[in-house]
Write an enzyme that holds these catalytic residues in place. Structure first.
Site, mmCIF file in Angstrom:
data_model
loop_
_atom_site.group_PDB
_atom_site.id
_atom_site.type_symbol
_atom_site.label_atom_id
_atom_site.label_comp_id
_atom_site.label_asym_id
_atom_site.label_seq_id
_atom_site.Cartn_x
_atom_site.Cartn_y
_atom_site.Cartn_z
ATOM 1 N N SER A 13 0.771 -0.934 0.292
ATOM 2 C CA SER A 13 0.305 0.150 0.153
ATOM 3 C C SER A 13 1.062 1.610 -0.259
ATOM 4 O O SER A 13 0.230 2.054 -0.486
ATOM 5 C CB SER A 13 -1.048 0.209 0.806
ATOM 6 O OG SER A 13 -0.541 0.170 2.627
ATOM 7 N N ASN A 14 2.224 1.328 0.433
ATOM 8 C CA ASN A 14 3.217 2.312 0.231
ATOM 9 C C ASN A 14 3.467 2.638 -0.381
ATOM 10 O O ASN A 14 3.402 3.491 -0.656
ATOM 11 C CB ASN A 14 4.292 2.291 1.630
ATOM 12 C CG ASN A 14 3.548 2.191 2.757
ATOM 13 O OD1 ASN A 14 3.314 3.456 3.020
ATOM 14 N ND2 ASN A 14 3.486 1.597 3.655
ATOM 15 N N ASN A 107 12.844 4.784 5.086
ATOM 16 C CA ASN A 107 12.415 3.779 6.156
ATOM 17 C C ASN A 107 11.407 3.927 5.833
ATOM 18 O O ASN A 107 11.212 5.456 6.710
ATOM 19 C CB ASN A 107 13.116 2.431 6.546
ATOM 20 C CG ASN A 107 12.554 1.782 6.551
ATOM 21 O OD1 ASN A 107 11.662 0.759 6.237
ATOM 22 N ND2 ASN A 107 12.514 1.238 8.293
ATOM 23 N N HIS A 109 8.499 2.978 9.181
ATOM 24 C CA HIS A 109 8.411 2.279 10.142
ATOM 25 C C HIS A 109 6.646 2.888 11.204
ATOM 26 O O HIS A 109 6.400 3.769 11.699
ATOM 27 C CB HIS A 109 9.592 2.291 11.204
ATOM 28 C CG HIS A 109 9.373 1.043 12.311
ATOM 29 N ND1 HIS A 109 9.926 0.465 11.875
ATOM 30 C CD2 HIS A 109 9.136 2.067 13.717
ATOM 31 C CE1 HIS A 109 9.115 -0.962 13.666
ATOM 32 N NE2 HIS A 109 9.090 0.146 13.744
HETATM 33 C C1 GAR Z 1 3.633 -0.830 6.674
HETATM 34 O O1 GAR Z 1 2.903 -0.077 8.137
HETATM 35 C C2 GAR Z 1 5.304 -0.003 7.659
HETATM 36 O O2 GAR Z 1 5.231 0.891 8.972
HETATM 37 C C3 GAR Z 1 5.650 -2.113 7.765
HETATM 38 O O3 GAR Z 1 5.078 -2.441 7.049
HETATM 39 C C4 GAR Z 1 3.659 -2.265 6.606
HETATM 40 C C5 GAR Z 1 3.845 -2.573 4.941
HETATM 41 O O4 GAR Z 1 2.827 -2.342 4.513
HETATM 42 N N1 GAR Z 1 6.640 -1.714 8.056
HETATM 43 C C6 GAR Z 1 7.665 -2.318 9.144
HETATM 44 O O5 GAR Z 1 7.101 -2.775 10.185
HETATM 45 C C7 GAR Z 1 9.283 -2.315 8.658
HETATM 46 N N2 GAR Z 1 9.562 -3.110 9.738
HETATM 47 P P1 GAR Z 1 2.539 -1.842 3.088
HETATM 48 O O6 GAR Z 1 3.090 -3.086 2.518
HETATM 49 O O7 GAR Z 1 1.321 -1.881 2.092
HETATM 50 O O8 GAR Z 1 2.782 -0.903 2.134
#
Ligand code: GAR
Length: 188
Positions: A13-14, A107, A109
């Site tokens: 989603s990011n 990154n 987080h």
């Molecule tokens: C996000 O919430 C990000 O902050 C987290 O994984 C998710 C990925 O979401 N990252 C971590 O925990 C890194 N240690 P996405 O795949 O929907 O972008």
């Protein structure tokens, strides 16, 4: 001009938020490549939909993290990337990757760093009973989840929250601050 290499392990989603910010001209950049490590990561399907090339580098096929990172660096260089974005990348980076892109890896987080580093940041926040949670966009350095902070956003923790509902609230903010943090690095 920012030429992004996005790294993702899951839903993506990011990745989508970055692609949308570029399409809406809120972010002046181009996504060169998506690197993903899980064969079934939905991020790869999103990349296809945006016509972004994607490269699967499955960590299970590498005996050493350094060898995986060498492959990652090679891929990023082949696609002429000048800024790396870890958008839900769930692998620890080694010096091989970090030193190849000094101060050029961002990154996202899901906590208000420096608290709740590592995995399960949301569960850690719920376990600690904090009333405010959030997310952090930061530069990646050798120590995990510890590089210079670029942008943070806070959200309330509600009494009825589960990790899913809190994560959903945090992700709304991630999707805003990650493109903003990338744009900040265009000015460097
Ligand atoms: C996000 O919430 C990000 O902050 C987290 O994984 C998710 C990925 O979401 N990252 C971590 O925990 C890194 N240690 P996405 O795949 O929907 O972008």
């Amino acid at each position: 001009f920012l030429k992004l290499g996005i790294m993702a392990s899951g839903n993506g989603s990011n990745f989508e938020a970055i692609a949308c910010a570029i399409a809406e001209q809120k972010l002046n950049a181009q996504i060169q490549v998506l690197i993903y490590n899980n064969p079934n990561a939905y991020a790869a399907i999103r990349a296809d939909a945006w016509n972004v090339p994607s490269v699967l580098l499955n960590h299970r096929k590498y005996t050493q993290r350094e060898i995986l990172d060498e492959k990652i660096v090679e891929t990023l260089q082949n696609y002429d990337v000048n800024l790396v974005v870890m958008a839900g990348w769930m692998r620890l980076a080694t010096p091989v990757l970090i030193n190849a892109f000094t101060n050029r890896i961002v990154n996202i987080h899901p906590s208000l760093l420096p608290v709740f580093k590592g995995i399960n940041a949301i569960e850690q926040a719920l376990g600690a009973g904090v009333k405010i949670a959030g997310c952090t966009a930061h530069l990646v350095c050798l120590e995990m989840d510890s590089g210079p902070i670029l942008i943070q956003a806070a959200v309330p923790v509600l009494p009825e929250d589960t990790s899913a509902t809190l994560h959903a609230r945090i992700q709304i903010e991630e999707h805003k601050i990650l493109p903003m943090a990338i744009e900040l690095l265009a000015m460097q």
